[in-house]
Design an enzyme around this catalytic site. Sequence first.
Site, PDB file in Angstrom:
ATOM      1  N   HIS A  34      32.936 -28.290  -6.575  1.00  0.00           N
ATOM      2  CA  HIS A  34      34.137 -27.703  -7.172  1.00  0.00           C
ATOM      3  C   HIS A  34      35.314 -28.288  -7.067  1.00  0.00           C
ATOM      4  O   HIS A  34      35.372 -29.262  -5.896  1.00  0.00           O
ATOM      5  CB  HIS A  34      34.353 -26.228  -6.519  1.00  0.00           C
ATOM      6  CG  HIS A  34      32.964 -25.535  -6.533  1.00  0.00           C
ATOM      7  ND1 HIS A  34      33.038 -24.347  -7.493  1.00  0.00           N
ATOM      8  CD2 HIS A  34      31.913 -25.179  -5.835  1.00  0.00           C
ATOM      9  CE1 HIS A  34      31.910 -23.544  -7.243  1.00  0.00           C
ATOM     10  NE2 HIS A  34      31.140 -24.104  -6.234  1.00  0.00           N
ATOM     11  N   GLU A 116      33.903 -27.266  -2.051  1.00  0.00           N
ATOM     12  CA  GLU A 116      35.156 -27.456  -2.912  1.00  0.00           C
ATOM     13  C   GLU A 116      35.976 -28.682  -2.494  1.00  0.00           C
ATOM     14  O   GLU A 116      36.190 -29.171  -1.312  1.00  0.00           O
ATOM     15  CB  GLU A 116      36.349 -26.179  -2.586  1.00  0.00           C
ATOM     16  CG  GLU A 116      35.590 -24.911  -2.822  1.00  0.00           C
ATOM     17  CD  GLU A 116      35.899 -24.496  -4.420  1.00  0.00           C
ATOM     18  OE1 GLU A 116      36.471 -25.030  -5.048  1.00  0.00           O
ATOM     19  OE2 GLU A 116      35.492 -23.277  -4.461  1.00  0.00           O
ATOM     20  N   HIS A 154      30.208 -27.599 -10.726  1.00  0.00           N
ATOM     21  CA  HIS A 154      30.191 -26.021 -11.128  1.00  0.00           C
ATOM     22  C   HIS A 154      29.814 -26.053 -12.688  1.00  0.00           C
ATOM     23  O   HIS A 154      29.521 -24.985 -13.305  1.00  0.00           O
ATOM     24  CB  HIS A 154      31.534 -25.483 -10.822  1.00  0.00           C
ATOM     25  CG  HIS A 154      31.684 -24.248 -10.661  1.00  0.00           C
ATOM     26  ND1 HIS A 154      32.704 -23.495 -10.350  1.00  0.00           N
ATOM     27  CD2 HIS A 154      30.640 -23.126 -11.128  1.00  0.00           C
ATOM     28  CE1 HIS A 154      32.584 -21.972 -10.511  1.00  0.00           C
ATOM     29  NE2 HIS A 154      31.314 -21.929 -10.681  1.00  0.00           N
ATOM     30  N   ASP A 164      35.287 -27.204 -13.464  1.00  0.00           N
ATOM     31  CA  ASP A 164      35.327 -27.970 -12.107  1.00  0.00           C
ATOM     32  C   ASP A 164      33.945 -28.600 -11.823  1.00  0.00           C
ATOM     33  O   ASP A 164      33.110 -28.076 -12.370  1.00  0.00           O
ATOM     34  CB  ASP A 164      36.038 -27.216 -11.022  1.00  0.00           C
ATOM     35  CG  ASP A 164      35.230 -26.205 -10.563  1.00  0.00           C
ATOM     36  OD1 ASP A 164      34.862 -25.458 -11.544  1.00  0.00           O
ATOM     37  OD2 ASP A 164      34.883 -25.868  -9.391  1.00  0.00           O
TER      38      ASP A 164
HETATM   39 ZN   LIG Z   1      34.077 -24.061  -9.206  1.00  0.00          ZN
END
Ligand SMILES: [Zn+2]
Length: 194
Positions: A34, A116, A154, A164
């Site tokens: 992400h 992330e 994602h 993303d």
């Molecule tokens: Zn995401």
Amino acid sequence: MQIDAEHWLSSARRCPSPHFNERPTGEISLAVIHNISLPPGEFGGPWIDRLFLGTLPASEHPYFASIAGMEVSAHLLIRRDGELVQYVPFDRRAWHAGRSEYQGRSNCNDFSVGIELEGCDDQPFEAIQYAQLAQVLQALWRRYPDASGKLAGHSDIAPGRKSDPGPCFEWSRLHALMPAAAAPEPDKTGCRGE
Ligand SMILES: [Zn+2]
């Protein structure tokens, strides 16, 4: 880089989130990449931690009002300077993917690790972030062999709903650091700075 007996990465700062629960079967067979920045397009600051802790102050920024109170998390954040922050142990289910499907299976949170990168869709990521991501993935694959080579963005598991890690994320660059990765083809269109 090591993952300890409690499923925390030894080199990550621990920031335990209340936003997790049990994986239905314990399976860990995918990593989902992400991007996140708070406010969008701004880097640094405590706000990603605060979002995942459930303590984002709605009054601090107009954008925060729209997301404060959302119960979301990821397992791991890789900041612009390469710092690793872990919110949820890998053997528990973090809440990062939402409505999603991977190879015909829905609810990817059940079986995936959410990673992330501090960033956004229209700015290049930092070299240290690729290097850290490659190290993290290799540690994950050693510890959870079912996840070996299983990697998705994602946007791959929630197409049309999520964008993303975005066009600036260079899958080929990650491949070069980690030749065994089975990642989607790179798409560089729309990346400012390239
Ligand atoms: Zn995401």
